[in-house]
Design an enzyme around this catalytic site. Structure first.
Site, short mmCIF file in Angstrom:
data_model
loop_
_atom_site.label_atom_id
_atom_site.label_comp_id
_atom_site.label_asym_id
_atom_site.label_seq_id
_atom_site.Cartn_x
_atom_site.Cartn_y
_atom_site.Cartn_z
N ASP A 1 0.78 -1.13 0.01
CA ASP A 1 -0.13 0.07 0.06
C ASP A 1 0.83 1.42 -0.11
O ASP A 1 2.12 1.25 0.51
CB ASP A 1 -0.92 -0.16 1.19
CG ASP A 1 -2.00 1.02 1.16
OD1 ASP A 1 -2.35 1.41 0.07
OD2 ASP A 1 -2.63 1.26 2.13
N ASN B 1 1.55 3.34 -2.85
CA ASN B 1 2.03 3.87 -3.88
C ASN B 1 1.70 5.08 -4.24
O ASN B 1 2.43 6.07 -4.94
CB ASN B 1 1.73 2.82 -5.30
CG ASN B 1 2.32 1.45 -5.00
OD1 ASN B 1 3.22 1.28 -4.29
ND2 ASN B 1 1.71 0.62 -5.84
N HIS C 1 3.09 3.48 -8.85
CA HIS C 1 2.87 2.05 -9.04
C HIS C 1 4.19 1.16 -9.67
O HIS C 1 4.52 0.15 -9.35
CB HIS C 1 1.80 1.69 -9.77
CG HIS C 1 0.34 1.99 -9.21
ND1 HIS C 1 0.15 1.55 -7.99
CD2 HIS C 1 -0.70 2.79 -9.61
CE1 HIS C 1 -0.91 2.07 -7.55
NE2 HIS C 1 -1.33 2.94 -8.52
N LEU D 1 11.53 -20.31 -4.31
CA LEU D 1 10.63 -19.41 -3.82
C LEU D 1 9.42 -19.45 -4.62
O LEU D 1 9.35 -19.64 -5.81
CB LEU D 1 11.15 -17.94 -3.79
CG LEU D 1 9.95 -16.87 -3.68
CD1 LEU D 1 9.60 -16.82 -2.25
CD2 LEU D 1 10.65 -15.66 -3.98
N ARG E 1 -5.53 -2.64 8.25
CA ARG E 1 -6.67 -3.18 7.91
C ARG E 1 -6.30 -4.18 6.93
O ARG E 1 -5.25 -4.25 6.31
CB ARG E 1 -8.01 -2.40 7.40
CG ARG E 1 -7.34 -1.57 6.33
CD ARG E 1 -8.78 -0.79 5.85
NE ARG E 1 -8.24 0.28 4.93
CZ ARG E 1 -7.87 1.28 5.18
NH1 ARG E 1 -7.85 1.57 6.58
NH2 ARG E 1 -7.56 2.16 4.23
N SER F 1 -8.30 -5.38 4.52
CA SER F 1 -8.73 -5.03 3.07
C SER F 1 -9.22 -6.22 2.13
O SER F 1 -8.88 -6.11 0.84
CB SER F 1 -7.92 -3.96 2.22
OG SER F 1 -7.77 -2.89 2.81
#
Ligand code: FPP
Length: 243
Positions: free
Chosen positions: A14, A16, A31, A128, A191, A193
């Protein structure tokens, strides 16, 4: 494997837009810088030997944004995966996608085809597993899982009493991936979201007061230090505590 480290980190990337506004540049540039942080974070995960990373890239609610931002975001994702594919293979990173990717979803055929290509080409990678949540919402994921279980009941493949938490987990987009141990959200908001609602049941939450484009290895280290001090009890009491 370091047992003090989480095995699965999930991140709500969050901030950007605010990062860009502060610099007087377009949200899309924020972004783009965020996509750079995605690349760096994958490298950090490889260095740390943490095998699972899940990133919230585009939610089912993000369609409410201006059309220009939405198409810009998908443009960025397309460029990222086309450009990064060879690196992902070199780095032995397996890519998965979660969210509604059905042909009737709002995702355009080009992005659906690219997601399929990247998934297939990286399927044998083992260092990964990086899962990207695109057109993802926890409530939407649970709704689709319930619909699929209901369908199995209708055709007689499943009985209602056979539904268990494991059966539900197996019907979610994340089937086969362990639940996150640590969920990090950047930008100071506190939060979830609509992110990994079922899977977050016992995750530790960490809120970093830094925008995603500025998220560096030191911030990840701070989250990991906080994680190691948490006592994870999964609803039980510590074994040394008297009744
Ligand atoms: C939230 O910040 C971020 C998003 C909705 C998009 C996340 C996308 C990226 C990091 C880039 C592309 C991803 C990949 C997979 C390469 P915000 O826009 O809500 O920020 P704000 O709250 O400050 O407005």
């Amino acid at each position: 494997m370091n047992e003090h480290l989480p095995q699965h980190i999930a991140i709500i990337m969050d901030g950007n837009g605010r990062w860009a506004s502060k610099r007087g540049i377009s949200r899309l540039k924020g972004h783009a810088e965020g996509a750079e942080t995605v690349r760096r974070t994958c490298e950090e995960m490889l260095k740390l030997g943490i095998p699972y990373l899940t990133l919230y890239a585009f939610s089912t609610e993000n369609w409410k944004r201006a059309q220009e931002e939405v198409s810009g975001l998908f443009g960025l994702m397309k460029t990222y995966f086309r450009k990064e594919l060879s690196n992902l293979l070199k780095q032995n990173i397996r890519v998965r996608f979660i969210g509604d990717h059905s042909p009737t979803s709002r995702l355009e055929p080009e992005i659906l085809a690219l997601m399929q290509e990247v998934t297939q080409k990286t399927a044998a990678c083992t260092a990964l597993t990086a899962t990207f949540a695109i057109n993802y919402g926890g409530q939407d994921e649970i709704t689709r899982a319930v619909q699929s279980l209901a369908q199995q009941i209708t055709v007689g493949q499943l009985k209602p009493h056979e539904i268990t938490p494991d059966i539900i987990s197996g019907a979610l987009d994340t089937a086969g991936t362990p639940p996150p141990d640590l969920i990090i959200r950047t930008s100071g908001e506190q939060r979830l979201s609509n992110f990994l609602l079922w899977q977050a049941a016992y995750a530790e939450l960490y809120f970093a007061d830094v925008s995603w484009p500025d998220f560096q290895a030191t911030h990840l280290q701070a989250a990991l230090s906080a994680y190691t001090t948490r006592q994870r009890r999964f609803g039980a009491v510590p074994s040394t505590t008297a009744a």
